[in-house]
Design an enzyme around this catalytic site. Structure first.
Site, short mmCIF file in Angstrom:
data_model
loop_
_atom_site.label_atom_id
_atom_site.label_comp_id
_atom_site.label_asym_id
_atom_site.label_seq_id
_atom_site.Cartn_x
_atom_site.Cartn_y
_atom_site.Cartn_z
CE LYS A 11 -1.25 9.99 6.68
NZ LYS A 11 -2.34 10.95 6.37
CB VAL A 12 -0.93 3.07 5.24
CG1 VAL A 12 -1.48 1.91 6.08
CG2 VAL A 12 -2.04 4.09 4.98
N GLY A 13 2.23 2.48 5.30
CA GLY A 13 3.33 1.53 5.52
C GLY A 13 4.23 1.94 6.67
CD GLU B 128 7.35 -5.59 -1.67
OE1 GLU B 128 7.72 -4.68 -2.47
OE2 GLU B 128 8.11 -6.46 -1.24
CB CYS C 61 3.48 0.54 -6.54
SG CYS C 61 3.75 -1.21 -6.93
N GLY D 103 0.82 -1.20 0.00
CA GLY D 103 0.00 0.00 0.00
C GLY D 103 0.85 1.25 0.00
CB SER D 104 -0.04 4.74 0.76
OG SER D 104 -0.42 4.71 2.13
#
Length: 485
Positions: A234-236, A253, A287, A231-232
């Site tokens: 920020k969330v990662g 990833e 991505c 995912g993004s």
């Protein structure tokens, strides 16, 4: 009954059931706005139930002969082959994928299932020597136990299967949380196929929920030992922080800001084709997509004319129309954000060689050039059909510009001299880079992952064994040890 009616539930311990949360996640077709399903969210209690079911089921599964485990994946492959048309229709409806994108996703799902069959047999141990007489050191590769998988919306079926299948093949159980925009393709479909393929109950659980309901319960829970997140950035970063605080291994990833670089000796027509695909496949919601196209000034004018003409020819519209190249973005919020991003860039001094209009979730392509050096667009991920054309003088400047981003996921370089391309590629701070090809590639046995803010760890092939197993040292003293007291 469609998949969207049949699978609009949680799947916990082999049972399809409603969540007990106080609100619903509503699933919409991003192209026409049709309501596909409504799923009551799972609560913290149901997260716990899913993990406890996985923990119970994993003990027997981990001890099952790997040749027996792989039979599940053989049957899953047959199910996908038999239902290819209806699976493709579900992906097109929920994700807004064009027919080409749907075919690509289903092809890769098959390839990852085939690789999972092989992975079941690759958790190999070792015997190491010891300086102590009579001692034997054995290293065993064992399942980590339970794996949490969090998948994104852009390739939901593929990117769920990509982690779920190898984790299961290596003897683990899984709790899968799909993205809220793709709960069926990213969750329910995966569970349905494995259920019909004979996977024992409890080994794969799907929880459809949101952080607003469960907070960090999914990654803080004591049962899962590994978190696989796609995912993004920020969330990662948040996932990584919580996982580390709870001594969990995280495979991340994340996003990218890849560049496709056109050197002065490149085949320009071929480079144009590669660049257009690399930027606009699945509306740029990839991505690995080429946010930036860097072109040597010696060929800038010719390349730009051909590139803009080809981009202008792309058809935007209904993803189920075979002639469509660019379908909808995942929701109107994302479409509005991309449109605003282009308007802001032009206001800040960028030139719009092509500026596409936005109609609902449909965003026509934009090609921007002449961005100021301090433009935030140069360093951020753009998850939509917008591309930046950037000129350079010589290979050294191209390397500097390519690396001038916090990301390092993919990339490509086009040149008539293969070894020049290799020398260039080695200087780029990225996990993957391709010579005379596009930026969007994924192969089941080749390590996949990024550098810098594009993530931590690798997936695919032997990297899956590293991600989803742990090493245990068992020593055997065949004689008698001497102790100092």
């Amino acid at each position: 009954m469609s998949y969207f009616d049949e699978l609009a539930y949680q799947f916990i311990d082999g049972e399809w059931r409603s969540g007990s949360g106080s609100w619903d996640i509503v699933d919409f077709n991003p192209y026409n706005g049709e309501k596909l399903s409504s799923i009551t969210v799972a609560t913290v209690e149901e997260i716990d139930q899913a993990y406890r079911a996985a923990e119970r089921a994993q003990r027997e599964w981990g001890a099952t002969n790997p040749y027996t485990r792989r039979l599940v994946f053989e049957r899953a492959l047959r199910i996908i082959d038999e239902r290819e048309e209806e699976l493709g229709a579900a992906i097109a409806a929920e994700v807004g994928g064009t027919l080409a994108k749907v075919g690509f996703e289903l092809h890769l799902v098959r390839e990852f299932l085939r690789e999972a069959m092989q992975l079941a047999l690759r958790a190999e141990g070792r015997i190491l020597p010891s300086p102590i007489d009579g001692k034997e050191n054995r290293l065993y590769r064992l399942p980590v136990g339970v794996v949490a998988v969090i998948s994104p919306f852009n390739f939901p079926f593929l990117l769920s299967v990509k982690s779920v299948a190898p984790a299961l093949a290596l003897g683990n159980a899984v709790v899968l949380k799909p993205h809220q925009n793709t709960p069926i393709c990213g969750g329910g479909l995966v569970a349905k196929i494995f259920e019909e393929a004979g996977l024992p109950a409890g080994l794969l659980n799907v929880v459809v929920t949101d952080i607003a309901e469960i907070g960090d319960a999914l990654i803080e829970h004591p049962v899962p030992k590994t978190i696989s997140f796609t995912g993004s950035e920020k969330v990662g970063r948040h996932v990584a922080t919580v996982a580390a605080a709870n001594f969990k291994h995280a495979v991340l990833e994340l996003g990218g800001n890849s560049a496709l670089v056109v050197l002065d000796d490149a085949d320009l027509d071929y480079a144009v084709d590669a660049a257009v695909f690399s930027r606009f496949v699945h509306q740029g919601q990839v991505c690995m997509a080429a946010n930036r196209v860097l072109v040597d000034r010696a060929v800038e004018r010719e390349f730009t004319e051909k590139f803009v003409a080809k981009v202008a020819s792309l058809k935007v519209g209904d993803p189920t129309d075979p002639a469509t190249h660019i379908g909808p973005l995942i929701n109107e919020g994302q479409a509005e954000a991309i449109s605003a991003l282009v308007d802001r860039a032009v206001a800040d001094g960028a030139s719009a060689l092509l500026q596409g209009e936005t109609r609902g979730t449909l965003v026509a392509p934009s090609v921007l050039s002449g961005l100021p050096d301090d433009s935030p667009l140069l360093t951020q991920e753009i998850f939509g059909p917008v591309v930046l054309l950037i000129p350079f003088d010589g290979d050294d400047e191209a390397v500097r510009l390519t690396n001038a981003t916090p990301y390092g996921l993919s990339g490509a370089v086009h040149t008539g001299d293969i070894e020049r391309g290799v020398r260039f590629a080695k200087r780029i701070d990225t996990g993957m880079i391709h010579i005379n090809d596009g930026t969007v590639h994924d192969e089941p046995i080749v390590p996949f992952g990024g550098e810098k803010s594009s993530g931590v760890g690798r997936l695919n092939g032997d990297a899956m064994v590293e991600a989803f197993t742990t090493t245990k040292w068992i020593s055997i003293q065949h004689g008698r040890s001497r102790f100092p007291f």
